[in-house]
Design a protein around this motif. Structure first.
Motif, mmCIF file in Angstrom:
data_model
loop_
_atom_site.group_PDB
_atom_site.id
_atom_site.type_symbol
_atom_site.label_atom_id
_atom_site.label_comp_id
_atom_site.label_asym_id
_atom_site.label_seq_id
_atom_site.Cartn_x
_atom_site.Cartn_y
_atom_site.Cartn_z
ATOM 1 N N LYS A 98 78.661 -50.823 53.602
ATOM 2 C CA LYS A 98 77.334 -50.676 52.996
ATOM 3 C C LYS A 98 76.757 -49.326 53.380
ATOM 4 C CE LYS A 98 72.721 -52.727 52.932
ATOM 5 N NZ LYS A 98 71.859 -53.763 53.491
ATOM 6 N N LEU A 99 76.206 -48.633 52.397
ATOM 7 C CA LEU A 99 75.414 -47.428 52.616
ATOM 8 C C LEU A 99 73.954 -47.805 52.433
ATOM 9 C CD1 LEU A 99 77.479 -44.828 50.547
ATOM 10 C CD2 LEU A 99 77.566 -45.255 53.009
ATOM 11 N N ARG A 100 73.096 -47.291 53.285
ATOM 12 C CA ARG A 100 71.674 -47.644 53.198
ATOM 13 C C ARG A 100 70.796 -46.462 53.581
ATOM 14 N NH1 ARG A 100 70.866 -48.256 58.529
ATOM 15 N NH2 ARG A 100 72.625 -49.030 59.727
ATOM 16 N N PHE A 101 69.581 -46.472 53.071
ATOM 17 C CA PHE A 101 68.594 -45.475 53.479
ATOM 18 C C PHE A 101 67.209 -46.100 53.384
ATOM 19 C CE2 PHE A 101 67.350 -44.871 49.146
ATOM 20 C CZ PHE A 101 66.101 -44.284 49.210
ATOM 21 N N SER A 102 66.291 -45.517 54.110
ATOM 22 C CA SER A 102 64.891 -45.929 54.001
ATOM 23 C C SER A 102 63.994 -44.755 54.371
ATOM 24 C CB SER A 102 64.583 -47.140 54.889
ATOM 25 O OG SER A 102 64.731 -46.804 56.249
ATOM 26 N N ILE A 103 62.795 -44.809 53.855
ATOM 27 C CA ILE A 103 61.782 -43.796 54.132
ATOM 28 C C ILE A 103 60.429 -44.499 54.076
ATOM 29 C CG2 ILE A 103 61.616 -43.093 51.702
ATOM 30 C CD1 ILE A 103 61.142 -40.210 52.733
ATOM 31 N N GLY A 104 59.503 -44.097 54.935
ATOM 32 C CA GLY A 104 58.203 -44.743 54.901
ATOM 33 C C GLY A 104 57.270 -44.256 55.982
ATOM 34 N N GLN A 105 56.104 -44.880 56.029
ATOM 35 C CA GLN A 105 55.056 -44.512 56.972
ATOM 36 C C GLN A 105 54.470 -45.754 57.636
ATOM 37 O OE1 GLN A 105 52.212 -42.404 54.511
ATOM 38 N NE2 GLN A 105 53.031 -40.458 55.210
ATOM 39 N N THR A 106 54.008 -45.575 58.865
ATOM 40 C CA THR A 106 53.235 -46.579 59.584
ATOM 41 C C THR A 106 52.042 -45.885 60.219
ATOM 42 O OG1 THR A 106 54.543 -46.303 61.602
ATOM 43 C CG2 THR A 106 55.205 -48.067 60.097
ATOM 44 N N GLY A 107 51.042 -46.664 60.585
ATOM 45 C CA GLY A 107 49.847 -46.103 61.186
ATOM 46 C C GLY A 107 49.568 -46.680 62.560
ATOM 47 N N ASN A 108 48.831 -45.924 63.361
ATOM 48 C CA ASN A 108 48.455 -46.344 64.699
ATOM 49 C C ASN A 108 46.948 -46.163 64.872
ATOM 50 O OD1 ASN A 108 48.377 -46.984 67.442
ATOM 51 N ND2 ASN A 108 48.923 -44.912 68.049
ATOM 52 N N ASP A 109 46.279 -47.234 65.281
ATOM 53 C CA ASP A 109 44.847 -47.148 65.575
ATOM 54 C C ASP A 109 44.560 -47.518 67.029
ATOM 55 O OD1 ASP A 109 45.281 -49.891 65.535
ATOM 56 O OD2 ASP A 109 43.396 -50.342 64.533
ATOM 57 N N PHE A 122 49.785 -46.961 53.876
ATOM 58 C CA PHE A 122 51.130 -46.807 54.424
ATOM 59 C C PHE A 122 52.130 -47.483 53.488
ATOM 60 C CE2 PHE A 122 47.991 -47.213 57.826
ATOM 61 C CZ PHE A 122 48.038 -45.913 58.313
ATOM 62 N N TRP A 123 53.271 -46.877 53.306
ATOM 63 C CA TRP A 123 54.248 -47.335 52.330
ATOM 64 C C TRP A 123 55.660 -47.208 52.898
ATOM 65 C CZ3 TRP A 123 57.829 -43.655 51.193
ATOM 66 C CH2 TRP A 123 57.501 -42.349 51.542
ATOM 67 N N SER A 124 56.602 -47.862 52.247
ATOM 68 C CA SER A 124 58.012 -47.692 52.592
ATOM 69 C C SER A 124 58.885 -48.064 51.396
ATOM 70 C CB SER A 124 58.397 -48.540 53.800
ATOM 71 O OG SER A 124 58.390 -49.907 53.478
ATOM 72 N N VAL A 125 60.065 -47.455 51.344
ATOM 73 C CA VAL A 125 61.071 -47.735 50.326
ATOM 74 C C VAL A 125 62.429 -47.739 51.017
ATOM 75 C CG1 VAL A 125 62.195 -46.909 48.216
ATOM 76 C CG2 VAL A 125 59.740 -46.613 48.500
ATOM 77 N N GLY A 126 63.251 -48.708 50.678
ATOM 78 C CA GLY A 126 64.602 -48.777 51.228
ATOM 79 C C GLY A 126 65.584 -49.208 50.161
ATOM 80 N N ALA A 127 66.824 -48.752 50.294
ATOM 81 C CA ALA A 127 67.855 -49.115 49.329
ATOM 82 C C ALA A 127 69.195 -49.234 50.039
ATOM 83 C CB ALA A 127 67.941 -48.076 48.213
ATOM 84 N N GLY A 128 70.065 -50.071 49.469
ATOM 85 C CA GLY A 128 71.407 -50.232 50.007
ATOM 86 C C GLY A 128 72.416 -50.427 48.895
ATOM 87 N N TRP A 129 73.637 -50.023 49.178
ATOM 88 C CA TRP A 129 74.735 -50.169 48.228
ATOM 89 C C TRP A 129 75.902 -50.809 48.962
ATOM 90 C CZ3 TRP A 129 78.043 -45.546 46.143
ATOM 91 C CH2 TRP A 129 78.950 -46.009 45.185
ATOM 92 N N HIS A 130 76.269 -52.017 48.565
ATOM 93 C CA HIS A 130 77.391 -52.755 49.150
ATOM 94 C C HIS A 130 78.676 -52.325 48.437
ATOM 95 C CE1 HIS A 130 74.983 -55.659 51.489
ATOM 96 N NE2 HIS A 130 74.094 -55.482 50.518
ATOM 97 N N LEU A 131 79.286 -51.283 48.928
ATOM 98 C CA LEU A 131 80.498 -50.773 48.297
ATOM 99 C C LEU A 131 81.635 -51.775 48.374
ATOM 100 C CD1 LEU A 131 79.207 -47.845 49.645
ATOM 101 C CD2 LEU A 131 81.094 -47.126 48.216
ATOM 102 N N ALA A 132 81.699 -52.582 49.406
ATOM 103 C CA ALA A 132 82.780 -53.565 49.555
ATOM 104 C C ALA A 132 82.789 -54.572 48.408
ATOM 105 C CB ALA A 132 82.650 -54.286 50.894
ATOM 106 N N ASN A 133 81.671 -54.731 47.710
ATOM 107 C CA ASN A 133 81.583 -55.684 46.605
ATOM 108 C C ASN A 133 81.875 -55.043 45.244
ATOM 109 O OD1 ASN A 133 80.900 -57.556 48.517
ATOM 110 N ND2 ASN A 133 78.710 -57.512 48.054
ATOM 111 N N GLU A 134 82.205 -53.781 45.223
ATOM 112 C CA GLU A 134 82.532 -53.096 43.974
ATOM 113 C C GLU A 134 83.969 -53.432 43.564
ATOM 114 O OE1 GLU A 134 80.619 -51.475 41.992
ATOM 115 O OE2 GLU A 134 78.851 -51.149 43.250
ATOM 116 N N SER A 135 84.238 -53.411 42.271
ATOM 117 C CA SER A 135 85.568 -53.774 41.761
ATOM 118 C C SER A 135 86.646 -52.818 42.264
ATOM 119 C CB SER A 135 85.551 -53.816 40.236
ATOM 120 O OG SER A 135 85.207 -52.547 39.717
ATOM 121 N N PHE A 136 86.321 -51.553 42.453
ATOM 122 C CA PHE A 136 87.324 -50.594 42.912
ATOM 123 C C PHE A 136 87.683 -50.778 44.393
ATOM 124 C CE2 PHE A 136 83.231 -48.374 43.185
ATOM 125 C CZ PHE A 136 83.214 -47.955 44.510
#
Length: 169
Positions: free
Chosen positions: A55-66, A29-43
């Protein structure tokens, strides 16, 4: 984390369970997540007086059930005699399924977090999608040919999706 603007996280798990046959015991099982803090950008510096977080964020991943309730559900179990031990012999006490494997949930989400006016107002919005496959399910079967009227197997899939909104004041 890079420059208090970008963040990335990743994880990998290899879980084992004695509830499954040795050929299906391990799940990855795996996961990946990312975020971008736009408020901290110079513009975005001009909005700093009233915008504390964007902040914009996303994540994707898997979990298991036994969690199938019964240990050793992958093998048929026997009992000697009857309940009073008056009769010799052996009989099935449960019907096993050596093909049982991990139930897997795959999830994707994307969202945003906004904080305004010294974080007095906090807004969140998120879209999510979840798909569960190889569901562990005990279903009715005919007797005969089966010994018991219930059989545990990986059967079917189900999905869930939606939007979530939050407001904090």
């Amino acid at each position: 984390d890079y420059g208090d603007r970008y963040n990335l996280s990743a994880s990998y798990r290899r879980d084992g369970s004695s509830r499954f046959h040795k050929d299906n015991r391990w799940g990855d099982f795996w996961s990946v997540g990312a975020g971008w803090h736009l408020a901290n950008e110079s513009f975005m510096k001009g909005a700093a007086s009233w915008l504390n977080e964007l902040k914009l964020r996303f994540s994707i991943g898997q979990t298991g059930n036994d969690r199938i309730g019964t240990y050793y559900a992958y093998q048929s179990l026997y009992i000697l005699g009857n309940n009073n031990f008056e009769t010799l012999g052996a009989r099935f006490s449960s019907l096993g399924n050596p093909d049982l494997k991990w139930e897997t949930r795959s999830t994707f989400n994307i969202g945003t977090d906004i904080a305004l006016l010294n974080s007095r107002i906090v807004l969140t919005a998120e879209y999510y999608y979840s798909l569960t496959t190889d569901m562990l399910y005990q279903y009715d079967v005919p007797v005969p040919p089966f010994t018991f009227n219930k059989f545990l197997a990986n059967l079917g899939k189900i999905s869930n999706s939606g939007l979530e909104f939050g407001l904090g004041i």
